[in-house]
Design an enzyme around this catalytic site. Structure first.
Site, PDB file in Angstrom:
ATOM      1  N   ARG A 163      -0.645  10.404  20.815  1.00 37.32           N
ATOM      2  CA  ARG A 163      -1.602  11.523  20.772  1.00 37.32           C
ATOM      3  C   ARG A 163      -1.899  12.019  22.186  1.00 37.32           C
ATOM      4  O   ARG A 163      -1.907  13.217  22.452  1.00 37.32           O
ATOM      5  CB  ARG A 163      -2.901  11.067  20.084  1.00 37.32           C
ATOM      6  CG  ARG A 163      -2.755  10.961  18.589  1.00 37.32           C
ATOM      7  CD  ARG A 163      -4.010  10.478  17.910  1.00 37.32           C
ATOM      8  NE  ARG A 163      -3.882  10.637  16.466  1.00 37.32           N
ATOM      9  CZ  ARG A 163      -4.462   9.860  15.565  1.00 37.32           C
ATOM     10  NH1 ARG A 163      -5.245   8.865  15.940  1.00 37.32           N
ATOM     11  NH2 ARG A 163      -4.291  10.084  14.277  1.00 37.32           N
ATOM     12  N   ARG A 199     -14.299   4.094  11.732  1.00 29.61           N
ATOM     13  CA  ARG A 199     -13.360   3.096  11.185  1.00 29.61           C
ATOM     14  C   ARG A 199     -14.127   1.849  10.766  1.00 29.61           C
ATOM     15  O   ARG A 199     -13.766   1.177   9.818  1.00 29.61           O
ATOM     16  CB  ARG A 199     -12.302   2.742  12.234  1.00 29.61           C
ATOM     17  CG  ARG A 199     -11.381   3.899  12.576  1.00 29.61           C
ATOM     18  CD  ARG A 199     -10.309   3.490  13.561  1.00 29.61           C
ATOM     19  NE  ARG A 199      -9.415   4.595  13.875  1.00 29.61           N
ATOM     20  CZ  ARG A 199      -9.578   5.438  14.895  1.00 29.61           C
ATOM     21  NH1 ARG A 199     -10.634   5.301  15.696  1.00 29.61           N
ATOM     22  NH2 ARG A 199      -8.727   6.414  15.105  1.00 29.61           N
ATOM     23  N   ARG A 220     -10.568   6.735   6.227  1.00 31.41           N
ATOM     24  CA  ARG A 220     -11.883   7.353   6.503  1.00 31.41           C
ATOM     25  C   ARG A 220     -12.029   8.689   5.796  1.00 31.41           C
ATOM     26  O   ARG A 220     -11.061   9.376   5.522  1.00 31.41           O
ATOM     27  CB  ARG A 220     -12.017   7.617   8.004  1.00 31.41           C
ATOM     28  CG  ARG A 220     -12.241   6.388   8.790  1.00 31.41           C
ATOM     29  CD  ARG A 220     -12.642   6.746  10.202  1.00 31.41           C
ATOM     30  NE  ARG A 220     -11.505   7.144  11.019  1.00 31.41           N
ATOM     31  CZ  ARG A 220     -11.632   7.635  12.249  1.00 31.41           C
ATOM     32  NH1 ARG A 220     -12.827   7.821  12.766  1.00 31.41           N
ATOM     33  NH2 ARG A 220     -10.569   7.944  12.964  1.00 31.41           N
ATOM     34  N   GLY A 268       0.864  -1.187   0.000  1.00 28.64           N
ATOM     35  CA  GLY A 268       0.000   0.000   0.000  1.00 28.64           C
ATOM     36  C   GLY A 268       0.892   1.226   0.000  1.00 28.64           C
ATOM     37  O   GLY A 268       1.615   1.464   0.972  1.00 28.64           O
ATOM     38  N   ALA A 269       0.870   1.970  -1.111  1.00 33.45           N
ATOM     39  CA  ALA A 269       1.761   3.128  -1.239  1.00 33.45           C
ATOM     40  C   ALA A 269       0.975   4.431  -1.177  1.00 33.45           C
ATOM     41  O   ALA A 269       1.269   5.399  -1.860  1.00 33.45           O
ATOM     42  CB  ALA A 269       2.547   3.028  -2.541  1.00 33.45           C
ATOM     43  N   GLY A 295       1.455   4.297   3.752  1.00 29.48           N
ATOM     44  CA  GLY A 295       2.514   3.404   3.291  1.00 29.48           C
ATOM     45  C   GLY A 295       3.749   4.152   2.825  1.00 29.48           C
ATOM     46  O   GLY A 295       4.880   3.767   3.149  1.00 29.48           O
ATOM     47  N   ASN A 327      -7.529  -0.167   8.618  1.00 37.06           N
ATOM     48  CA  ASN A 327      -8.670  -0.077   9.541  1.00 37.06           C
ATOM     49  C   ASN A 327      -9.888  -0.843   9.053  1.00 37.06           C
ATOM     50  O   ASN A 327     -10.037  -1.021   7.836  1.00 37.06           O
ATOM     51  CB  ASN A 327      -9.046   1.399   9.722  1.00 37.06           C
ATOM     52  CG  ASN A 327      -8.255   2.043  10.838  1.00 37.06           C
ATOM     53  OD1 ASN A 327      -8.058   1.425  11.891  1.00 37.06           O
ATOM     54  ND2 ASN A 327      -7.818   3.272  10.616  1.00 37.06           N
ATOM     55  N   HIS A 387      -8.693   0.139  18.934  1.00 38.90           N
ATOM     56  CA  HIS A 387      -8.426   1.382  18.222  1.00 38.90           C
ATOM     57  C   HIS A 387      -9.775   1.886  17.735  1.00 38.90           C
ATOM     58  O   HIS A 387     -10.152   1.700  16.597  1.00 38.90           O
ATOM     59  CB  HIS A 387      -7.503   1.093  17.034  1.00 38.90           C
ATOM     60  CG  HIS A 387      -7.000   2.317  16.343  1.00 38.90           C
ATOM     61  ND1 HIS A 387      -6.459   3.387  17.009  1.00 38.90           N
ATOM     62  CD2 HIS A 387      -6.924   2.636  15.028  1.00 38.90           C
ATOM     63  CE1 HIS A 387      -6.096   4.302  16.136  1.00 38.90           C
ATOM     64  NE2 HIS A 387      -6.369   3.875  14.930  1.00 38.90           N
ATOM     65  N   ASP A 422       1.900  -1.389  -4.520  1.00 36.46           N
ATOM     66  CA  ASP A 422       0.528  -0.866  -4.606  1.00 36.46           C
ATOM     67  C   ASP A 422      -0.092  -1.437  -5.871  1.00 36.46           C
ATOM     68  O   ASP A 422       0.621  -1.915  -6.765  1.00 36.46           O
ATOM     69  CB  ASP A 422       0.523   0.673  -4.664  1.00 36.46           C
ATOM     70  CG  ASP A 422      -0.801   1.277  -4.215  1.00 36.46           C
ATOM     71  OD1 ASP A 422      -0.865   1.821  -3.096  1.00 36.46           O
ATOM     72  OD2 ASP A 422      -1.796   1.210  -4.987  1.00 36.46           O
TER      73      ASP A 422
END
Ligand code: NAD
Length: 324
Positions: free
Chosen positions: A162, A99, A93, A13-14, A18, A131, A186, A38
């Protein structure tokens, strides 16, 4: 060539997550090769070419390799021999989405990726970030058939970062002085653990609960729980990736270096905290082979109850993903 630079890691996944992860990993300059893949024709090759051209400026030697993959797994030979694979493939999202709204689409994507990972990198440790995280981690373990300790998910490192950032800003102290912890899932059942949070002030470690009132801690906890949505609402076109990629890259580094670092991750829980048979956010020792050991932390009664609640919520959803 430095003898400390070795091994191959693949990022599937780029997209934003990613590509930033691949660059962070390459900039550590500890891997021989970082492979980025990807399904969008030319995207991973173009990104890898661009990133490689930053090497003379930034001064790292790790080589990035981009590879487009096809619907039938064409191109996956590029990840062969990878010690670690990070799965970031899947939709992020948009504002207003949870999610969980991504589950059906991303389950199809992640299952396909996981099957190819099992075929081409059968010894890899797999770090999942797609997700909904806890469910996609469980699905990846099912689809790869890998031992449970070799499949883990990234969420707690980010949620904890966070929380720490918000505490540091509130108390006007360096982020390095703050240690916070979040467990659970999560998502809505994230379990912040204020009882284990500390802040070093004038060289002395103090309990967060001594420095901030319950109301203020609750406010920061709520902001942490909604931390992803806050970024999504501002960006409007996707979700966070700078802090998330830091988290995944650090986990991969701990695996690569067999450091045994204790990190909050999504790991298979087997009896710890009285919970069994579910992927859940807990602290774990990370090293070669993935999760070496789940580390139990002292929790208050209400924190433990919240962790059990989170476990049951994700258990129900994780049972569903086996059919997706
Ligand atoms: N765990 C976390 O803390 C966390 C944080 C942020 C984002 N995320 C999740 O990470 C995922 C990626 O986010 P992003 O911002 O990079 O999204 P993005 O849209 O920028 O990138 C996703 C990439 O996946 C690719 N892709 C789709 N199907 C694929 C397949 N079968 N094989 C290979 N690649 C495929 C797409 O072409 C795209 O380039 C999302 O699911 C997002 O929700 C997780």
């Amino acid at each position: 060539m430095s003898s400390s630079r070795q091994g191959k890691i693949a990022v599937v996944g780029a997209g934003f997550y990613g590509s930033t992860t691949a660059l962070r990993l390459a900039e550590y300059d500890i891997f021989e090769t970082v492979v980025l893949t990807d399904i969008v024709e030319g995207k991973p090759e173009g990104l890898a070419l661009d990133m490689n051209q930053s090497r003379p400026i930034e001064g790292f030697e790790t080589k990035l390799v981009g590879q487009t993959t096809g619907a039938d797994g064409e191109g996956y030979e590029a990840i062969a021999g990878s010690d670690i694979v990070i799965i970031t493939a899947g939709l992020p999202r948009k504002p207003g989405m949870s999610r969980m709204d991504l589950i059906e689409t991303n389950a199809k994507i992640v299952r396909g990726v996981a099957e190819n990972v099992a075929k081409h990198a059968p010894s890899a440790v797999v770090i999942v970030v797609s997700n909904p995280l806890d469910e996609m981690t469980a699905l990846t373990q099912l689809a790869t058939g890998f031992p449970k300790n070799r499949v883990l998910g990234q969420a707690g490192m980010l949620d904890t970062a966070r929380f720490s950032n918000f505490v540091a800003e509130e108390l006007k102290v360096p982020v390095g002085a703050v240690r916070t912890l979040t467990l659970g899932s999560h998502g809505d059942t994230m379990v912040p653990v204020p009882s284990q949070c500390t802040v070093t002030v004038d060289g002395q470690q103090r309990a967060l609960t001594d420095l901030l009132g319950n109301e203020k801690i609750d406010e920061l906890v709520t902001r942490t729980r909604n931390g992803g949505a806050e970024v999504v609402a501002l960006l409007k076109t996707g979700s966070a990736y700078f802090a998330p990629s830091s988290a995944a890259a650090r986990m991969a580094k701990a695996v690569h270096e067999d450091s045994g670092a204790v990190m909050p991750v999504c790991a298979w829980v087997d009896g710890q905290y009285g919970i069994s048979g579910v992927y859940l956010g807990v602290e774990a020792e990370i090293g070669a082979g993935g999760v070496k050991r789940v580390v139990e932390t002292q929790l208050t009664e209400s924190e433990l109850a919240a962790l059990h609640e989170a476990a049951e919520a994700v258990r129900a959803k994780q049972a569903d993903v086996s059919n997706l």
